[in-house]
Scaffold this motif. Structure first.
Motif: not given
Length: 91
Positions: A2-8, A42-44, A74-76
């Protein structure tokens, strides 16, 4: 993962598979000659467009165009953000 990116909209975030280090015959490929990977995970996933929800889900392995998406770090870690329409297939 899980990553903290929320696609639009109909966008998805893909983590590209690592580039091949050597050929099938065992020859090592230098960094300058490595092909850009065309598949990843796919991660998000965004919510989709109105009346058109996204069809891929987190964890799907996908194939995309060689020059598709926007590269971000993002975060390396490196990711691609692209529209779901830029994906060619789910593996």
């Amino acid at each position: 993962m899980a990553i903290n990116i929320k696609p639009i909209g109909d966008r998805v975030v893909v983590e590209a598979a690592p580039a091949e280090e050597k050929t099938a015959s065992g020859i090592y490929i230098p960094d300058t000659a490595k092909e850009k990977p065309q598949q990843g995970t796919v991660v998000a996933v965004g919510p989709g467009k109105k009346d058109e929800p996204t069809t891929v889900k987190v964890g799907d392995k996908v194939i995309y165009g060689k020059y598709g998406g926007t590269e971000i770090t993002y975060e390396g870690r490196e990711y691609l953000i692209m529209r779901e329409g830029d994906l060619y297939a789910i593996l």
